[in-house]
Design a protein around this motif. Structure first.
Motif, PDB file in Angstrom:
ATOM      1  N   MET A 373      83.342  24.439  75.893  1.00 53.82           N
ATOM      2  CA  MET A 373      82.871  24.815  77.216  1.00 53.82           C
ATOM      3  C   MET A 373      83.350  26.231  77.477  1.00 53.82           C
ATOM      4  O   MET A 373      84.548  26.522  77.404  1.00 53.82           O
ATOM      5  CB  MET A 373      83.421  23.869  78.278  1.00 53.82           C
ATOM      6  CG  MET A 373      82.748  22.516  78.326  1.00 53.82           C
ATOM      7  SD  MET A 373      80.962  22.590  78.646  1.00 53.82           S
ATOM      8  CE  MET A 373      80.955  23.369  80.256  1.00 53.82           C
ATOM      9  N   LEU A 374      82.420  27.130  77.766  1.00 53.42           N
ATOM     10  CA  LEU A 374      82.766  28.525  77.994  1.00 53.42           C
ATOM     11  C   LEU A 374      83.131  28.759  79.466  1.00 53.42           C
ATOM     12  O   LEU A 374      82.891  27.909  80.326  1.00 53.42           O
ATOM     13  CB  LEU A 374      81.595  29.410  77.586  1.00 53.42           C
ATOM     14  CG  LEU A 374      81.121  29.248  76.125  1.00 53.42           C
ATOM     15  CD1 LEU A 374      79.946  30.179  75.849  1.00 53.42           C
ATOM     16  CD2 LEU A 374      82.265  29.498  75.152  1.00 53.42           C
ATOM     17  N   SER A 375      83.720  29.908  79.728  1.00 52.95           N
ATOM     18  CA  SER A 375      84.194  30.208  81.079  1.00 52.95           C
ATOM     19  C   SER A 375      83.066  30.262  82.101  1.00 52.95           C
ATOM     20  O   SER A 375      83.288  30.065  83.293  1.00 52.95           O
ATOM     21  CB  SER A 375      84.961  31.541  81.077  1.00 52.95           C
ATOM     22  OG  SER A 375      84.130  32.594  80.582  1.00 52.95           O
ATOM     23  N   ASP A 376      81.832  30.540  81.644  1.00 49.29           N
ATOM     24  CA  ASP A 376      80.700  30.603  82.575  1.00 49.29           C
ATOM     25  C   ASP A 376      80.002  29.248  82.739  1.00 49.29           C
ATOM     26  O   ASP A 376      78.934  29.151  83.348  1.00 49.29           O
ATOM     27  CB  ASP A 376      79.683  31.645  82.116  1.00 49.29           C
ATOM     28  CG  ASP A 376      79.095  31.342  80.737  1.00 49.29           C
ATOM     29  OD1 ASP A 376      79.483  30.310  80.149  1.00 49.29           O
ATOM     30  OD2 ASP A 376      78.268  32.139  80.254  1.00 49.29           O
ATOM     31  N   GLY A 377      80.612  28.175  82.156  1.00 51.64           N
ATOM     32  CA  GLY A 377      80.048  26.846  82.302  1.00 51.64           C
ATOM     33  C   GLY A 377      79.045  26.462  81.240  1.00 51.64           C
ATOM     34  O   GLY A 377      78.533  25.341  81.229  1.00 51.64           O
ATOM     35  N   GLU A 378      78.741  27.376  80.320  1.00 50.60           N
ATOM     36  CA  GLU A 378      77.803  27.070  79.239  1.00 50.60           C
ATOM     37  C   GLU A 378      78.518  26.350  78.098  1.00 50.60           C
ATOM     38  O   GLU A 378      79.747  26.417  77.965  1.00 50.60           O
ATOM     39  CB  GLU A 378      77.141  28.350  78.738  1.00 50.60           C
ATOM     40  CG  GLU A 378      76.175  28.972  79.721  1.00 50.60           C
ATOM     41  CD  GLU A 378      75.045  28.028  80.090  1.00 50.60           C
ATOM     42  OE1 GLU A 378      74.419  27.469  79.172  1.00 50.60           O
ATOM     43  OE2 GLU A 378      74.807  27.831  81.297  1.00 50.60           O
ATOM     44  N   PHE A 379      77.741  25.683  77.260  1.00 48.94           N
ATOM     45  CA  PHE A 379      78.286  24.925  76.126  1.00 48.94           C
ATOM     46  C   PHE A 379      77.939  25.658  74.838  1.00 48.94           C
ATOM     47  O   PHE A 379      76.769  25.942  74.575  1.00 48.94           O
ATOM     48  CB  PHE A 379      77.686  23.514  76.115  1.00 48.94           C
ATOM     49  CG  PHE A 379      78.182  22.632  75.007  1.00 48.94           C
ATOM     50  CD1 PHE A 379      79.451  22.074  75.043  1.00 48.94           C
ATOM     51  CD2 PHE A 379      77.379  22.351  73.904  1.00 48.94           C
ATOM     52  CE1 PHE A 379      79.905  21.256  74.020  1.00 48.94           C
ATOM     53  CE2 PHE A 379      77.821  21.539  72.879  1.00 48.94           C
ATOM     54  CZ  PHE A 379      79.087  20.994  72.940  1.00 48.94           C
ATOM     55  N   TYR A 380      78.975  25.934  74.025  1.00 56.01           N
ATOM     56  CA  TYR A 380      78.762  26.604  72.735  1.00 56.01           C
ATOM     57  C   TYR A 380      78.969  25.571  71.626  1.00 56.01           C
ATOM     58  O   TYR A 380      80.050  24.998  71.482  1.00 56.01           O
ATOM     59  CB  TYR A 380      79.731  27.774  72.550  1.00 56.01           C
ATOM     60  CG  TYR A 380      79.553  28.484  71.226  1.00 56.01           C
ATOM     61  CD1 TYR A 380      78.607  29.499  71.084  1.00 56.01           C
ATOM     62  CD2 TYR A 380      80.318  28.118  70.112  1.00 56.01           C
ATOM     63  CE1 TYR A 380      78.436  30.138  69.862  1.00 56.01           C
ATOM     64  CE2 TYR A 380      80.143  28.754  68.887  1.00 56.01           C
ATOM     65  CZ  TYR A 380      79.201  29.755  68.771  1.00 56.01           C
ATOM     66  OH  TYR A 380      79.023  30.390  67.558  1.00 56.01           O
ATOM     67  N   THR A 381      77.940  25.317  70.837  1.00 58.85           N
ATOM     68  CA  THR A 381      77.997  24.277  69.800  1.00 58.85           C
ATOM     69  C   THR A 381      78.697  24.787  68.541  1.00 58.85           C
ATOM     70  O   THR A 381      78.329  25.830  67.992  1.00 58.85           O
ATOM     71  CB  THR A 381      76.589  23.794  69.436  1.00 58.85           C
ATOM     72  OG1 THR A 381      75.930  23.334  70.616  1.00 58.85           O
ATOM     73  CG2 THR A 381      76.651  22.671  68.422  1.00 58.85           C
ATOM     74  N   SER A 414      79.446  17.660  75.328  1.00 59.35           N
ATOM     75  CA  SER A 414      78.271  17.811  76.185  1.00 59.35           C
ATOM     76  C   SER A 414      78.594  18.693  77.384  1.00 59.35           C
ATOM     77  O   SER A 414      79.723  18.668  77.908  1.00 59.35           O
ATOM     78  CB  SER A 414      77.780  16.442  76.678  1.00 59.35           C
ATOM     79  OG  SER A 414      76.718  16.579  77.590  1.00 59.35           O
ATOM     80  N   LYS A 415      77.603  19.424  77.827  1.00 59.79           N
ATOM     81  CA  LYS A 415      77.739  20.213  79.047  1.00 59.79           C
ATOM     82  C   LYS A 415      77.760  19.305  80.274  1.00 59.79           C
ATOM     83  O   LYS A 415      78.436  19.609  81.268  1.00 59.79           O
ATOM     84  CB  LYS A 415      76.565  21.205  79.140  1.00 59.79           C
ATOM     85  CG  LYS A 415      76.574  22.080  80.379  1.00 59.79           C
ATOM     86  CD  LYS A 415      75.370  23.017  80.380  1.00 59.79           C
ATOM     87  CE  LYS A 415      75.335  23.871  81.639  1.00 59.79           C
ATOM     88  NZ  LYS A 415      74.169  24.802  81.630  1.00 59.79           N
ATOM     89  N   ASP A 416      77.061  18.196  80.191  1.00 65.36           N
ATOM     90  CA  ASP A 416      76.953  17.244  81.291  1.00 65.36           C
ATOM     91  C   ASP A 416      78.192  16.338  81.326  1.00 65.36           C
ATOM     92  O   ASP A 416      78.457  15.602  80.374  1.00 65.36           O
ATOM     93  CB  ASP A 416      75.689  16.403  81.117  1.00 65.36           C
ATOM     94  CG  ASP A 416      75.401  15.516  82.324  1.00 65.36           C
ATOM     95  OD1 ASP A 416      76.320  15.270  83.122  1.00 65.36           O
ATOM     96  OD2 ASP A 416      74.245  15.065  82.452  1.00 65.36           O
TER      97      ASP A 416
END
Length: 481
Positions: A373-381, A414-416
């Motif tokens: 989970m990145l600092s901007d809320g995105e998910f990096y696989t 997961s991002k969710d």
């Protein structure tokens, strides 16, 4: 003459173990062969070591002759439950570890197989949540017996694979595997010849605990009959084992629609001859707490899968404890009789399923994304769903965008938030300067363990943190695509 090939699966159980092979000239002409004891039953997971000579007896022979051998031999049962313990036993001038003892069970199975053919490698089924240390030690025990573990598969998934031909029309199946040592539940999705694990759940209460609970109840009844006050723990080992065995038999009788079961012993420690009876209603009430926990475990696995009861097409019931009549009554009451499937050859199902996976080339992969989970809320696989396993190491470099003294990483799948299986927060020391570089590396090994390493690009590439995750969701390809 055509050369026959064999693909082996092993169910290394707490109470009993079994091996199965798919053997034939080609995959199209194979037949299933089961290997257990000489009576056609699974191999008791029992090891007896002579106190003076170090002679080892395993399986049915050790179990059948236990009463007469108890004084001369040290007995080990349920060795799978302590396979990762740092303990040892001095017997006949030799130090025995749990790995050494487990190796004797593998040797016993290999000897049974060796009467017809040779087993050099196998897929081994293990309980849900079997830890990294337990897998590593079990692999080593098999190696000492001359068996290379190709991979591990969860026991409930192996049980489903054994019944794939009968259940392949179902899309979602909950496998309820309640044996002697553990309850394992897996919620599976079947699509295009692949079996996807959506969720797993387990608990350590099972048939052996019920046998012991019933034995304690009957012991108290016997003490009341004889007017003798003696703790169950103080009863001699042989008498205690015989009582537990009689209680197991009674449990089976009561699950076969009997209204009552008699428990009689002729030489029960100092109490002598004792006679007892347990009625079905009493038995059902006695084990109600265990049934409640088992039902909750099933419900929890279904919820974790993101499904609900209406989305489950079938509940596959395997393991001896799944046949308990009070459990059947609860399952029918809550899910309906049409939802339940009980295989005919349940004692061989797990080993057979493992051998079928082996025959299908053992192709399996990741059924979830793993990443940051990145600092901007995105998910990096980091590793993608569908990745075949085991997989090579993957590395990425990240930079610290502040001058803080610590770098924080959040690993998840997961991002969710509602769909996440886990969240792992990692905090590592930083040098306190802007754009400091860190190297993250990860891979999944032969034991289905996700291994992560965080290194600093400064300070001689010091390893700052390591982490393993052993509850991966995977899929198995049964049709060798």
């Amino acid at each position: 003459m055509a050369v026959q090939s064999s693909w082996y699966g092993i169910d290394f159980g707490t109470t009993n173990s079994a091996a199965s092979s798919m053997t034939g000239d080609t995959k199209e002409t194979v037949r299933q062969i089961n290997y257990g004891d000489d009576e056609g039953r699974p191999f008791p997971s029992l090891v007896a070591i002579n106190k003076e000579t170090g002679e080892v007896i395993t399986g049915r022979e050790a179990k059948t002759h236990r009463n007469e051998l108890e004084g001369e031999y040290v007995y080990f049962s349920s060795i799978k439950s302590i396979i990762a313990n740092d303990v040892s036993y001095e017997i006949a001038g030799k130090k025995w570890t749990p790995i050494d003892i487990a190796a004797e069970i593998f040797k016993g199975l290999k000897e049974k197989i060796g009467r017809e053919r040779t087993c050099r490698e196998a897929i081994v089924a293990v309980p849900v949540g079997f830890t990294a240390d337990k897998k590593r030690n079990l692999r080593e025990a098999a190696r000492r017996a001359g068996i290379d573990v190709k991979m591990f598969v969860s026991e409930p998934t192996a049980a489903y694979c054994s019944n794939y031909a009968a259940l392949r029309s179902y899309h979602h199946v909950a496998v309820f595997d309640w044996g002697g040592g553990t309850l394992d539940v897996a919620v599976l999705e079947i699509e295009g010849g692949r079996v996807y694990e959506l969720a797993t759940e387990g608990m350590q209460i099972a048939g052996d605990d019920i046998d012991l609970k019933l034995a304690r109840k009957m012991h108290l009844e016997f003490c009341k009959q004889k007017g003798i006050a003696k703790a169950f723990e103080d009863i001699d080992v042989v008498s205690k084992d015989i009582l537990i065995g009689r209680c197991e038999d009674a449990k089976i009788e009561l699950s076969d629609d009997e209204d009552y079961a008699r428990i009689n012993l002729n030489n029960y420690d100092e109490l002598g001859t004792v006679r007892g009876m347990i009625e079905y209603e009493q038995f059902s009430e006695l084990i109600e707490p265990e049934i409640n926990k088992a039902m909750f475990c099933l419900k929890s696995a279904i919820e974790k899968s993101g499904l609900n009861r209406a989305n489950i097409d079938c509940i596959l019931c395997v393991g001896g404890s799944s046949k308990l009549r009070p459990l059947k009554e609860r399952l029918i009451s809550e899910y309906g009789a049409d939802m339940l499937f009980y295989p005919k050859m349940v004692m061989w199902d797990i080993a057979k399923g493992a051998s079928l996976i082996s025959m299908s080339s053992g192709t399996y992969g990741l059924n979830q994304n793993l990443g940051l989970m990145l600092s901007d809320g995105e998910f990096y696989t980091l590793l993608n769903k569908g990745q075949l396993l085991p997989c090579r190491e993957k590395k990425i470099s990240v930079a610290l965008v502040t001058d803080e003294k610590f770098a924080k990483f959040v690993f998840t799948d997961s991002k969710d938030e509602k769909l996440r299986s886990f969240v792992q927060n990692v905090k590592v020391p930083a040098g306190g300067f802007y754009e400091e570089q860190f190297v993250l590396s990860c891979f999944i090994d032969d034991d289905n363990l996700f291994r992560l390493k965080v290194q600093s690009s400064q300070f001689m590439k010091t390893i700052l943190h390591t982490w393993t995750y052993d509850k991966l969701k995977v899929f198995y390809d049964l049709e060798g695509r």
